[in-house]
Design a protein around this motif. Structure first.
Motif, PDB file in Angstrom:
ATOM      1  N   ASP A  27      40.327  46.861  45.688  1.00 34.14           N
ATOM      2  CA  ASP A  27      40.374  45.395  45.786  1.00 34.14           C
ATOM      3  C   ASP A  27      40.014  44.747  44.445  1.00 34.14           C
ATOM      4  O   ASP A  27      39.611  45.412  43.494  1.00 34.14           O
ATOM      5  CB  ASP A  27      39.476  44.899  46.921  1.00 34.14           C
ATOM      6  CG  ASP A  27      38.013  45.278  46.764  1.00 34.14           C
ATOM      7  OD1 ASP A  27      37.587  45.687  45.658  1.00 34.14           O
ATOM      8  OD2 ASP A  27      37.283  45.181  47.762  1.00 34.14           O
ATOM      9  N   GLN A  28      40.158  43.432  44.391  1.00 33.82           N
ATOM     10  CA  GLN A  28      39.911  42.715  43.144  1.00 33.82           C
ATOM     11  C   GLN A  28      38.458  42.819  42.714  1.00 33.82           C
ATOM     12  O   GLN A  28      38.164  42.896  41.516  1.00 33.82           O
ATOM     13  CB  GLN A  28      40.332  41.241  43.265  1.00 33.82           C
ATOM     14  CG  GLN A  28      40.349  40.516  41.927  1.00 33.82           C
ATOM     15  CD  GLN A  28      41.358  41.104  40.950  1.00 33.82           C
ATOM     16  OE1 GLN A  28      42.521  41.298  41.294  1.00 33.82           O
ATOM     17  NE2 GLN A  28      40.917  41.396  39.736  1.00 33.82           N
ATOM     18  N   PRO A  48      44.304  36.785  38.486  1.00 30.93           N
ATOM     19  CA  PRO A  48      45.336  36.792  39.530  1.00 30.93           C
ATOM     20  C   PRO A  48      46.437  35.749  39.335  1.00 30.93           C
ATOM     21  O   PRO A  48      47.605  36.026  39.629  1.00 30.93           O
ATOM     22  CB  PRO A  48      44.543  36.521  40.815  1.00 30.93           C
ATOM     23  CG  PRO A  48      43.169  37.035  40.518  1.00 30.93           C
ATOM     24  CD  PRO A  48      42.949  36.712  39.056  1.00 30.93           C
ATOM     25  N   GLU A  49      46.082  34.562  38.831  1.00 27.51           N
ATOM     26  CA  GLU A  49      47.101  33.523  38.638  1.00 27.51           C
ATOM     27  C   GLU A  49      48.116  33.929  37.581  1.00 27.51           C
ATOM     28  O   GLU A  49      49.327  33.813  37.783  1.00 27.51           O
ATOM     29  CB  GLU A  49      46.443  32.188  38.278  1.00 27.51           C
ATOM     30  CG  GLU A  49      45.735  31.544  39.448  1.00 27.51           C
ATOM     31  CD  GLU A  49      45.111  30.209  39.083  1.00 27.51           C
ATOM     32  OE1 GLU A  49      45.574  29.551  38.123  1.00 27.51           O
ATOM     33  OE2 GLU A  49      44.149  29.821  39.759  1.00 27.51           O
ATOM     34  N   ALA A  51      48.613  37.019  36.444  1.00 31.91           N
ATOM     35  CA  ALA A  51      49.257  38.265  36.865  1.00 31.91           C
ATOM     36  C   ALA A  51      50.362  38.003  37.890  1.00 31.91           C
ATOM     37  O   ALA A  51      51.342  38.760  37.950  1.00 31.91           O
ATOM     38  CB  ALA A  51      48.224  39.232  37.427  1.00 31.91           C
ATOM     39  N   ALA A  52      50.231  36.932  38.675  1.00 28.02           N
ATOM     40  CA  ALA A  52      51.274  36.592  39.649  1.00 28.02           C
ATOM     41  C   ALA A  52      52.606  36.315  38.957  1.00 28.02           C
ATOM     42  O   ALA A  52      53.672  36.516  39.548  1.00 28.02           O
ATOM     43  CB  ALA A  52      50.843  35.379  40.479  1.00 28.02           C
ATOM     44  N   TYR A  56      54.288  42.712  37.888  1.00 26.71           N
ATOM     45  CA  TYR A  56      53.978  43.301  39.188  1.00 26.71           C
ATOM     46  C   TYR A  56      53.700  42.261  40.266  1.00 26.71           C
ATOM     47  O   TYR A  56      53.476  42.611  41.422  1.00 26.71           O
ATOM     48  CB  TYR A  56      52.794  44.267  39.066  1.00 26.71           C
ATOM     49  CG  TYR A  56      53.039  45.304  38.002  1.00 26.71           C
ATOM     50  CD1 TYR A  56      54.013  46.289  38.183  1.00 26.71           C
ATOM     51  CD2 TYR A  56      52.336  45.276  36.801  1.00 26.71           C
ATOM     52  CE1 TYR A  56      54.269  47.227  37.190  1.00 26.71           C
ATOM     53  CE2 TYR A  56      52.587  46.213  35.811  1.00 26.71           C
ATOM     54  CZ  TYR A  56      53.557  47.182  36.010  1.00 26.71           C
ATOM     55  OH  TYR A  56      53.815  48.095  35.024  1.00 26.71           O
ATOM     56  N   GLY A  57      53.641  40.991  39.885  1.00 23.79           N
ATOM     57  CA  GLY A  57      53.426  39.922  40.851  1.00 23.79           C
ATOM     58  C   GLY A  57      51.990  39.757  41.305  1.00 23.79           C
ATOM     59  O   GLY A  57      51.682  38.886  42.113  1.00 23.79           O
ATOM     60  N   ARG A  58      51.118  40.585  40.804  1.00 24.61           N
ATOM     61  CA  ARG A  58      49.682  40.507  41.107  1.00 24.61           C
ATOM     62  C   ARG A  58      48.930  41.410  40.138  1.00 24.61           C
ATOM     63  O   ARG A  58      49.549  42.116  39.348  1.00 24.61           O
ATOM     64  CB  ARG A  58      49.395  40.892  42.554  1.00 24.61           C
ATOM     65  CG  ARG A  58      49.936  42.239  42.984  1.00 24.61           C
ATOM     66  CD  ARG A  58      49.727  42.448  44.465  1.00 24.61           C
ATOM     67  NE  ARG A  58      50.619  43.465  44.975  1.00 24.61           N
ATOM     68  CZ  ARG A  58      50.441  44.111  46.089  1.00 24.61           C
ATOM     69  NH1 ARG A  58      49.388  43.844  46.837  1.00 24.61           N
ATOM     70  NH2 ARG A  58      51.293  45.016  46.497  1.00 24.61           N
ATOM     71  N   THR A  59      47.608  41.398  40.226  1.00 22.73           N
ATOM     72  CA  THR A  59      46.822  42.227  39.316  1.00 22.73           C
ATOM     73  C   THR A  59      46.990  43.706  39.671  1.00 22.73           C
ATOM     74  O   THR A  59      47.377  44.059  40.786  1.00 22.73           O
ATOM     75  CB  THR A  59      45.321  41.861  39.348  1.00 22.73           C
ATOM     76  OG1 THR A  59      44.838  42.016  40.680  1.00 22.73           O
ATOM     77  CG2 THR A  59      45.074  40.441  38.860  1.00 22.73           C
ATOM     78  N   LEU A 101      48.468  48.580  42.474  1.00 22.15           N
ATOM     79  CA  LEU A 101      48.396  47.139  42.710  1.00 22.15           C
ATOM     80  C   LEU A 101      47.120  46.790  43.455  1.00 22.15           C
ATOM     81  O   LEU A 101      46.628  47.571  44.282  1.00 22.15           O
ATOM     82  CB  LEU A 101      49.608  46.687  43.526  1.00 22.15           C
ATOM     83  CG  LEU A 101      50.985  47.020  42.944  1.00 22.15           C
ATOM     84  CD1 LEU A 101      52.080  46.636  43.925  1.00 22.15           C
ATOM     85  CD2 LEU A 101      51.198  46.360  41.603  1.00 22.15           C
ATOM     86  N   ASP A 103      44.576  45.581  46.089  1.00 25.56           N
ATOM     87  CA  ASP A 103      44.562  45.719  47.547  1.00 25.56           C
ATOM     88  C   ASP A 103      45.376  46.912  48.064  1.00 25.56           C
ATOM     89  O   ASP A 103      45.610  47.024  49.272  1.00 25.56           O
ATOM     90  CB  ASP A 103      44.993  44.426  48.258  1.00 25.56           C
ATOM     91  CG  ASP A 103      44.022  43.288  47.979  1.00 25.56           C
ATOM     92  OD1 ASP A 103      42.807  43.563  47.868  1.00 25.56           O
ATOM     93  OD2 ASP A 103      44.475  42.138  47.850  1.00 25.56           O
TER      94      ASP A 103
END
Length: 150
Positions: A27-28, A48-49, A51-52, A56-59, A101, A103
């Motif tokens: 998790d983050q 996270p913002e 990285a979105a 990869y669309g997220r961290t 990724l 989570d």
């Protein structure tokens, strides 16, 4: 869990896949704590913002965070109860094949790929393959060297 009660049994296990650890969630909070511990605050890991909007669309987890999990994965899959102590002797080849990724659930599979006699014990080469759930390729494949002393 495989427990080796003598070094002969460990030597005989070369070429054997011992098993797979339980799932672990990355998790983050874990990623952020690793960033704080290492000083690696690259945005792909901790923002996270931003990285979105990234590839990869997220961290994603640090590669070295994934690598640091070799010890607990190895300890969950195998013990060497005949040894009075174990020493992390280092790594051979390490590859970060696929990002982890945020989570994601990951787990590791441990195989014994070599056992060498050393003064006072044995050196064991394990190949640990870490995979994320639903991923088509492993996240990390690493050769881990552990010395078990009598």
């Amino acid at each position: 869990m495989t427990d080796f009660t003598d070094f002969d049994t460990l030597r005989a296990a070369v070429g054997t896949e011992l098993g797979t650890s339980d799932w672990l969630i990355i998790d983050q909070e874990r990623i952020d704590r690793f960033a704080d511990a290492t000083g690696d605050h690259q945005w792909i890991h901790v923002d996270p913002e931003r990285a979105a909007q990234g590839p990869y669309g997220r961290t994603i987890a640090h590669g070295f965070l994934t690598l640091s999990l070799l010890a607990p994965i190895g300890q969950e899959v195998m013990t060497v109860s005949c040894a009075r102590m174990a020493i992390n002797y280092g790594l051979g080849k390490v590859r970060f094949i696929n990002p982890v990724l945020v989570d994601s659930r990951i787990r590791g599979t441990v195989a014994i790929t070599g056992v060498t006699d050393i003064t006072g014990g044995v050196q064991v080469e394990r190949t640990i393959t870490i995979t994320a759930e639903d991923a088509t390729k492993p996240a990390c494949v690493a050769e881990s060297l552990v010395r078990y002393l009598e």
